[in-house]
Every structure is written in C-alpha cells, then in structure tokens.
Design a protein around this motif. Sequence first.
Motif, mmCIF file in Angstrom:
data_model
loop_
_atom_site.group_PDB
_atom_site.id
_atom_site.type_symbol
_atom_site.label_atom_id
_atom_site.label_comp_id
_atom_site.label_asym_id
_atom_site.label_seq_id
_atom_site.Cartn_x
_atom_site.Cartn_y
_atom_site.Cartn_z
ATOM 1 N N UNK A 1 0.847 -1.203 0.000
ATOM 2 C CA UNK A 1 0.000 0.000 0.000
ATOM 3 C C UNK A 1 0.877 1.245 0.000
ATOM 4 N N UNK A 2 1.932 1.236 0.804
ATOM 5 C CA UNK A 2 2.885 2.354 0.817
ATOM 6 C C UNK A 2 3.440 2.604 -0.585
ATOM 7 N N UNK A 3 3.864 1.529 -1.263
ATOM 8 C CA UNK A 3 4.419 1.686 -2.617
ATOM 9 C C UNK A 3 3.387 2.293 -3.568
ATOM 10 N N UNK A 4 2.170 1.799 -3.474
ATOM 11 C CA UNK A 4 1.093 2.259 -4.361
ATOM 12 C C UNK A 4 0.780 3.731 -4.122
ATOM 13 N N UNK A 5 0.611 4.093 -2.862
ATOM 14 C CA UNK A 5 0.217 5.463 -2.522
ATOM 15 C C UNK A 5 1.347 6.440 -2.814
ATOM 16 N N UNK A 6 2.573 6.045 -2.518
ATOM 17 C CA UNK A 6 3.718 6.939 -2.773
ATOM 18 C C UNK A 6 3.778 7.320 -4.252
ATOM 19 N N UNK A 7 3.541 6.338 -5.133
ATOM 20 C CA UNK A 7 3.564 6.622 -6.574
ATOM 21 C C UNK A 7 2.328 7.424 -6.992
ATOM 22 N N UNK A 8 1.221 7.205 -6.309
ATOM 23 C CA UNK A 8 -0.035 7.836 -6.708
ATOM 24 C C UNK A 8 -0.192 9.291 -6.303
ATOM 25 N N UNK A 9 0.491 9.705 -5.237
ATOM 26 C CA UNK A 9 0.207 11.050 -4.707
ATOM 27 C C UNK A 9 0.859 12.178 -5.511
ATOM 28 N N UNK A 10 1.873 11.855 -6.311
ATOM 29 C CA UNK A 10 2.613 12.917 -7.017
ATOM 30 C C UNK A 10 1.687 13.822 -7.804
ATOM 31 N N UNK A 11 0.847 13.226 -8.647
ATOM 32 C CA UNK A 11 -0.046 14.036 -9.470
ATOM 33 C C UNK A 11 -1.228 14.591 -8.677
ATOM 34 N N UNK A 12 -1.599 13.908 -7.569
ATOM 35 C CA UNK A 12 -2.649 14.464 -6.699
ATOM 36 C C UNK A 12 -2.182 15.783 -6.092
#
Length: 236
Positions: free
Chosen positions: A105-116
């Motif tokens: 989940x950490x890996x997924x969210x870390x990659x996902x937040x950049x554009x957010x």
Amino acid sequence: MSEPRVVLVTGGNRGIGRKIAEEFLAAGDKVAVTSRNGEAPAGALAVAADVTDSASLDAAFTRIEEELGNVQIVVANAGITADNLLMRMSEEDFERVVDTNLTGVFRTVRRGITNMIRGRWGRIVLISSVSGLYGVPGQANYSSAKAGLVGMARSITRELGARGITANVVAPGFIRTEMTDELPEKKQKEYLANVPAGRFAEPEEVAKVVRWISSDEAAYISGAVIPVDGGLGMGH
C-alpha cells in the motif's frame, strides 16, 4: 453530475475489489484495475502489476496516465492471507503478508500522490478489515498489516490534508463472497452470532461506501476508519 474521475483499484479483478471497480464504473468514472493476472471487469482498463514490486507499479501508473489521465482516486485493496497460529507462523509468512498488505500500500500510494499534489485534489482509500481492529486468532500477520493502514492514513492526512487530498480507511467485516458461502453451516452460524446485524454484508455495500468516501460530499472526512461490519467491531 461531477466530471469523471480517474480511479485505480488494486486487486480489482475479483471479490470486493471487483465490486468497487464496478461501482465507480457505474458512476461514470474512468477506472483502471491492477492485478497479478491482468484481469478486470468489463469497461475497466486492465493492467498487470505486483504491489510488492515498485518498478511494476510505476509501469502500471505510467500506462494508466497515458491511457486515462492522472490517477485522482487510489483504492488500495490488493491483499493476501497466510493464516496460522502465532507459535506456528513462519517469519516468511509474516513478512510476505506485511509486504503485500502494508508495504504494498505504501508503494502504491507513494507513486499515486505525485499528481494528486500537483492537481490539489485526491482521494486515497485504504481497504483494511475488522481483523485489524478487532483481532482474529491465526491472523497476527494480516491483523498487524491491516491495523498499520490506520496509522498510514492518518499520517498521510497530516502531510497532505491542506492540498485537497483525503486519506481514509474502510474496514469491512464478514462479507458474503464465494469463500464465506463455502464455509460449513455451523461455522457460518458461529460467525453470524457475533454480528449484531445478523447477516453477512453484500460486497456492494462495501463498494458504495468506498465510492462515497471518494466523492466531493466527503471532502471534510480524512483520517477516519469507516467500519462496514454490521456492528461487529463496535466502534474500534
């Protein structure tokens, strides 16, 4: 009707994850689903990815961004179990479950937040479990990982709350799936005896809560744990 959002559901090829993906699709959103086998519900973009591999996740996000646009809603649902009593649980089984269900989940969210962060809008929904709050014998690994998601969501909220990003935890209880249908009747009755609602949840009931907590209506809710468990956890 609000503009369609770009949604990623990890582990969205079956069970609750699939219902969550279908719920967003029904609402008119653009949905991508990651799974190890690359399957997805009709209408969703299927992307093969492994949450234990950062490079695999990065490639999946890049493809989604190219085909659908920047991911605005991340639903971290991918998870595994390897149940055993603590005294019999191997270190490998403990670490494997934590690596998928928490570090994944950490890996997924870390990659996902950049554009957010750039877009100053985002929804992060972490799928936990009543097991993480209530505790379940034989699930020291799974319960630890699912409890860890609560701390993660609250840390994310404090870091990113001022940027229009919310992070919440949805904690399902016993859900009616093929797995619960196959339980012996006696075991089903034992489980149901602990659920004040007197029934298992339908997967759709979890999916609707996930969709709502990702909506503009829920913009002022962050760092919350939302149980969908018929009263089983009773406010934990």
